[in-house]
Write an enzyme that holds these catalytic residues in place. Structure first.
Site, PDB file in Angstrom:
ATOM      1  N   SER A  22       0.816  -1.204   0.000  1.00 43.59           N
ATOM      2  CA  SER A  22       0.000   0.000   0.000  1.00 43.59           C
ATOM      3  C   SER A  22       0.855   1.262   0.000  1.00 43.59           C
ATOM      4  CB  SER A  22      -0.900   0.033   1.238  1.00 43.59           C
ATOM      5  OG  SER A  22      -2.019  -0.799   1.094  1.00 43.59           O
ATOM      6  N   PRO A  23       0.307   2.351  -0.536  1.00 44.90           N
ATOM      7  CA  PRO A  23       1.001   3.639  -0.424  1.00 44.90           C
ATOM      8  C   PRO A  23       1.023   4.094   1.028  1.00 44.90           C
ATOM      9  CG  PRO A  23      -1.199   3.928  -1.338  1.00 44.90           C
ATOM     10  CD  PRO A  23      -0.967   2.457  -1.265  1.00 44.90           C
ATOM     11  N   CYS A  25       2.565   7.122   3.513  1.00 47.46           N
ATOM     12  CA  CYS A  25       3.256   8.399   3.624  1.00 47.46           C
ATOM     13  C   CYS A  25       4.498   8.268   4.507  1.00 47.46           C
ATOM     14  CB  CYS A  25       2.325   9.451   4.206  1.00 47.46           C
ATOM     15  SG  CYS A  25       1.017   9.974   3.085  1.00 47.46           S
ATOM     16  N   GLN A 100       0.229   6.761  -6.008  1.00 50.83           N
ATOM     17  CA  GLN A 100      -1.045   7.324  -5.585  1.00 50.83           C
ATOM     18  C   GLN A 100      -0.992   8.847  -5.714  1.00 50.83           C
ATOM     19  OE1 GLN A 100      -2.380   7.611  -1.322  1.00 50.83           O
ATOM     20  NE2 GLN A 100      -3.803   5.995  -1.951  1.00 50.83           N
ATOM     21  N   TYR A 182      -9.171  13.165   2.719  1.00 43.88           N
ATOM     22  CA  TYR A 182      -8.470  14.135   1.887  1.00 43.88           C
ATOM     23  C   TYR A 182      -9.415  14.715   0.838  1.00 43.88           C
ATOM     24  CZ  TYR A 182      -4.638  12.234   4.531  1.00 43.88           C
ATOM     25  OH  TYR A 182      -3.842  11.843   5.586  1.00 43.88           O
ATOM     26  N   LEU A 301      -5.630  -4.611   8.725  1.00 45.55           N
ATOM     27  CA  LEU A 301      -5.193  -5.585   9.731  1.00 45.55           C
ATOM     28  C   LEU A 301      -5.245  -7.017   9.219  1.00 45.55           C
ATOM     29  CD1 LEU A 301      -6.845  -4.078  12.969  1.00 45.55           C
ATOM     30  CD2 LEU A 301      -4.569  -3.654  12.031  1.00 45.55           C
ATOM     31  N   ARG A 324       1.160  -1.176   7.251  1.00 43.88           N
ATOM     32  CA  ARG A 324       2.022  -1.275   8.433  1.00 43.88           C
ATOM     33  C   ARG A 324       2.656  -2.658   8.574  1.00 43.88           C
ATOM     34  NH1 ARG A 324      -2.193   2.072   9.528  1.00 43.88           N
ATOM     35  NH2 ARG A 324      -1.752   4.057  10.581  1.00 43.88           N
TER      36      ARG A 324
END
Length: 370
Positions: A22-23, A25, A100, A182, A301, A324
């Protein structure tokens, strides 16, 4: 073949398996420019064996950054800064690379998370945020400037230009960020969008600007490369955006040539109440996939390989996108392949690392010793 390690073709791009990085940040850019951190961070994730690596939310204009450390792609300088990172990945990994494209909207001008994440005042080096309406993200923050027609046109041009720059860089796929509170999610949600024009009010009106952005990005990006969209399936707040809204939005995305939908949730309000548990967002992905028939990424998760494989095998999702968990264990795809009896791509420099009981993990290879 193990479902999690079956290939998937999206237009002219084939993912060797259904694991997506996943993207995420990193808040480590300088004036929007990629740094050595991005070389290290993306470089080691490119060796993970995943089917797709997605570069973090990349701001299409300076005012669209969440923090001063956000990655950007809005001029020749930011484009040039990403080139050596991508060139290094291409030299050492066959992994398809996505990006992204994002705009923070009213959540812009914030401190990086490890400094608290609070809004930065203009007097302290911050900038004025923009949003669909002059409503702050949370009490005590300076309200954003409500976007007028010139402002919306500026953002349209910024997404178009960023998509063209991404194509020049050789990015294989793009994901439009319409989630996590966003800008594009702000237009979708009645919590953040209280406009009185054709871009506010009804669900159809609130979907209008995000759909225009998707159309612009799709038209600006090569036709043989896929474009997906990340959504928040629910705001987790009464009176906000809900799953049935997401299904309606997904139908419209499919009509516009969207190639996948990445189904997350939340982010538009600090009042959200999210019941966290393994796979807690999977029912949203399942509902969208079954109602719309789009290629769907599930998130949230999902850390157990057997669980991830069952989700793909049962048709709840086409891919599992991990964030994560991949930071914690960048070799998760290797370990998943070993557990499930599958094979995964690895650089030859690492071939001798496979356990003796997993001699076929990296395929039919040999490694001599000197």
């Amino acid at each position: 073949m193990t479902a999690l390690f079956a290939p998937l073709t999206l237009r002219g791009v084939t993912l060797p398996n259904r694991i997506v990085v996943s993207p995420m940040c990193q808040y480590s850019a300088e004036r929007g420019e990629a740094t050595d951190w991005h070389m290290i961070h993306l470089g080691h994730l490119a060796l993970s064996g995943a089917g797709l690596l997605c570069i973090e939310a990349t701001a299409v204009e300076p005012d669209g950054r969440i923090t001063p450390g956000d990655l950007g792609l809005w001029d020749d300088v930011t484009e040039a800064a990403l080139a050596p990172v991508l060139n290094a990945i291409r030299r050492h990994s066959p992994i398809p690379v996505a990006m992204q494209l994002a705009h923070a909207g009213r959540k812009a001008s914030s401190r990086v998370p490890w400094e608290g994440g609070q809004q930065i005042a203009v007097a302290d080096g911050g900038w004025l945020a923009h949003g669909p309406s002059a409503l702050p993200h949370k009490d005590g923050e300076l309200p954003p400037l409500a976007l007028d027609t010139p402002g919306m046109n500026r953002i349209r041009r910024a997404f178009e230009a960023a998509a063209k720059r991404a194509a020049r860089l050789g990015i294989d796929a793009l994901e439009v960020h319409a989630a996590h509170g966003y800008l594009l999610h702000q237009f979708l949600s009645p919590i953040a969008n209280q406009r009185g024009d054709e871009y506010g009010g009804s669900r159809e009106n609130r979907m209008r600007f995000p759909l225009e952005i998707v159309e612009i990005v799709r038209a600006a990006f090569p036709a043989d490369r896929p474009v997906g969209v990340r959504v928040s399936a629910t705001d987790w707040v009464d009176g906000g955006w809900e799953l049935d809204d997401t299904v309606a939005f997904a139908h419209e995305l499919k009509r516009r040539g969207c190639d996948w939908i990445d189904v997350s949730s939340g982010g538009v309000s600090p009042l959200q109440k999210i019941p966290l548990s393994p796979g807690y967002q999977v029912p949203f992905a399942q509902a969208v996939r079954r109602a719309v028939g789009m290629t769907t990424f599930a998130v949230g998760l999902i850390t157990d390989p057997a669980h991830a494989n069952r989700l793909v095998e049962s048709g709840d999702a086409d891919c599992i996108a991990m964030a994560r968990a991949m930071l914690y264990d960048p070799r998760w795809p290797w370990h998943a392949a070993a557990q499930l009896g599958a094979q995964v791509t690895a650089p030859p420099q690492y071939w001798r690392s496979q356990p003796r009981e997993q001699k076929a993990l990296f395929g039919d290879i040999s490694f001599g010793q000197r």
